[in-house]
Design a protein around this motif. Structure first.
Motif, PDB file in Angstrom:
ATOM      1  N   LEU A   1     133.311 103.802  65.484  1.00  0.00           N
ATOM      2  CA  LEU A   1     133.940 104.874  64.710  1.00  0.00           C
ATOM      3  C   LEU A   1     132.915 105.614  63.862  1.00  0.00           C
ATOM      4  CD1 LEU A   1     137.298 103.243  63.530  1.00  0.00           C
ATOM      5  CD2 LEU A   1     137.012 105.192  65.082  1.00  0.00           C
ATOM      6  N   TYR A   2     131.994 104.860  63.247  1.00  0.00           N
ATOM      7  CA  TYR A   2     130.941 105.476  62.438  1.00  0.00           C
ATOM      8  C   TYR A   2     130.129 106.466  63.271  1.00  0.00           C
ATOM      9  CZ  TYR A   2     126.475 105.914  59.988  1.00  0.00           C
ATOM     10  OH  TYR A   2     125.343 106.407  59.391  1.00  0.00           O
ATOM     11  N   LEU A   3     129.701 106.032  64.443  1.00  0.00           N
ATOM     12  CA  LEU A   3     128.872 106.901  65.284  1.00  0.00           C
ATOM     13  C   LEU A   3     129.644 108.119  65.777  1.00  0.00           C
ATOM     14  CD1 LEU A   3     126.943 104.193  67.323  1.00  0.00           C
ATOM     15  CD2 LEU A   3     126.062 105.605  65.452  1.00  0.00           C
ATOM     16  N   VAL A   4     130.862 107.910  66.257  1.00  0.00           N
ATOM     17  CA  VAL A   4     131.650 109.021  66.810  1.00  0.00           C
ATOM     18  C   VAL A   4     132.072 110.002  65.715  1.00  0.00           C
ATOM     19  CG1 VAL A   4     133.845 109.589  67.934  1.00  0.00           C
ATOM     20  CG2 VAL A   4     132.423 107.741  68.834  1.00  0.00           C
ATOM     21  N   LEU A   5     132.572 109.491  64.596  1.00  0.00           N
ATOM     22  CA  LEU A   5     133.067 110.381  63.547  1.00  0.00           C
ATOM     23  C   LEU A   5     131.943 111.122  62.825  1.00  0.00           C
ATOM     24  CD1 LEU A   5     135.941 108.165  62.095  1.00  0.00           C
ATOM     25  CD2 LEU A   5     136.152 110.209  63.538  1.00  0.00           C
ATOM     26  N   THR A   6     130.823 110.471  62.594  1.00  0.00           N
ATOM     27  CA  THR A   6     129.719 111.194  61.955  1.00  0.00           C
ATOM     28  C   THR A   6     129.099 112.211  62.913  1.00  0.00           C
ATOM     29  OG1 THR A   6     128.143 109.415  62.482  1.00  0.00           O
ATOM     30  CG2 THR A   6     129.191 109.363  60.293  1.00  0.00           C
ATOM     31  N   LEU A   7     129.084 111.893  64.204  1.00  0.00           N
ATOM     32  CA  LEU A   7     128.603 112.875  65.184  1.00  0.00           C
ATOM     33  C   LEU A   7     129.528 114.092  65.212  1.00  0.00           C
ATOM     34  CD1 LEU A   7     126.665 113.745  67.434  1.00  0.00           C
ATOM     35  CD2 LEU A   7     128.099 112.473  69.040  1.00  0.00           C
ATOM     36  N   GLY A   8     130.821 113.860  65.250  1.00  0.00           N
ATOM     37  CA  GLY A   8     131.772 114.971  65.218  1.00  0.00           C
ATOM     38  C   GLY A   8     131.659 115.786  63.940  1.00  0.00           C
ATOM     39  N   ALA A   9     131.427 115.110  62.826  1.00  0.00           N
ATOM     40  CA  ALA A   9     131.260 115.822  61.555  1.00  0.00           C
ATOM     41  C   ALA A   9     130.006 116.698  61.575  1.00  0.00           C
ATOM     42  CB  ALA A   9     131.196 114.809  60.407  1.00  0.00           C
ATOM     43  N   HIS A  10     128.951 116.205  62.196  1.00  0.00           N
ATOM     44  CA  HIS A  10     127.723 117.009  62.283  1.00  0.00           C
ATOM     45  C   HIS A  10     127.870 118.157  63.276  1.00  0.00           C
ATOM     46  CE1 HIS A  10     125.918 113.905  59.831  1.00  0.00           C
ATOM     47  NE2 HIS A  10     124.934 114.760  59.615  1.00  0.00           N
ATOM     48  N   PHE A  11     128.624 117.943  64.349  1.00  0.00           N
ATOM     49  CA  PHE A  11     128.938 119.067  65.237  1.00  0.00           C
ATOM     50  C   PHE A  11     129.684 120.150  64.466  1.00  0.00           C
ATOM     51  CE2 PHE A  11     129.062 116.455  69.450  1.00  0.00           C
ATOM     52  CZ  PHE A  11     127.690 116.544  69.557  1.00  0.00           C
ATOM     53  N   SER A  12     130.643 119.738  63.627  1.00  0.00           N
ATOM     54  CA  SER A  12     131.398 120.727  62.854  1.00  0.00           C
ATOM     55  C   SER A  12     130.503 121.424  61.833  1.00  0.00           C
ATOM     56  CB  SER A  12     132.610 120.081  62.188  1.00  0.00           C
ATOM     57  OG  SER A  12     132.217 119.191  61.177  1.00  0.00           O
ATOM     58  N   TYR A  13     129.537 120.707  61.247  1.00  0.00           N
ATOM     59  CA  TYR A  13     128.584 121.351  60.335  1.00  0.00           C
ATOM     60  C   TYR A  13     127.815 122.447  61.060  1.00  0.00           C
ATOM     61  CZ  TYR A  13     124.484 122.229  57.488  1.00  0.00           C
ATOM     62  OH  TYR A  13     123.485 122.862  56.766  1.00  0.00           O
TER      63      TYR A  13
END
Length: 176
Positions: A145-157
């Motif tokens: 979850l950490y890897l997927v959610l932080t990756l998605g958050a950085h894509f949104s950034y």
């Protein structure tokens, strides 16, 4: 015919400036670009923060890890406030100043036709530094979850940073 010389005109056309590219080499153009970058960074960091808060609600991110930024930079000694808050302010300032400057300088070389789509690989590159820096020993499902959610958050950034560049900036083909 010998006395006929072509008449020289000193009249300037008033519409010479219409249709020309904006001049980004002057101080006002630089200030405008800086403002666009700061607004884009603020919006992007807001989107990133929402993703991190979602991860924190699922126990896949610890908000307290922002305190590490305050400790690493020494701001916890200068500002003896809550280290998490000081670290988040540093995180926000980095997202508003440093990363938008880097994005503006290399954005033309990233894949994609618009800055919004160019921001997605940019967000991925930022995530490769974020993921190990803010890792808190997660295992199993929490790590996934950490890897997927932080990756998605950085894509949104990256996407929102680029979308603001597209919306507010009348950018030339190259910034050089």
């Amino acid at each position: 015919m010998e006395g006929d010389e072509p008449e020289l005109s000193t009249d300037l056309h008033e519409d010479v400036t219409e249709g020309t590219e904006p001049d980004f080499d002057h101080l006002w153009g630089i200030v405008t670009d800086g403002f666009i970058g700061a607004v884009g960074g603020l919006v992007g960091t807001g989107a990133l923060t929402v993703g991190l808060l979602i991860a924190a609600s699922l126990d896949a991110f610890q908000i307290e890890s922002f305190g590490t930024l305050a400790e690493l930079t020494g701001f916890n000694a200068i500002l003896p406030l809550d280290p998490t808050a000081v670290g988040y302010v540093l995180f926000l300032l980095t997202g508003m100043v440093m990363w938008p400057l880097l994005f503006a300088s290399i954005g033309a070389y990233l894949p994609g036709e618009k800055y919004a789509t160019k921001g997605i690989p940019f967000g991925f590159v930022l995530w490769t530094g974020f993921a190990p820096a803010f890792y808190e020993g997660y295992t199993g499902l929490a790590m996934a979850l950490y890897l997927v959610l932080t990756l998605g958050a950085h894509f949104s950034y990256g996407f929102t940073l680029g979308a603001v560049f597209d919306y507010l900036g009348d950018r030339p083909e190259t910034l050089v």
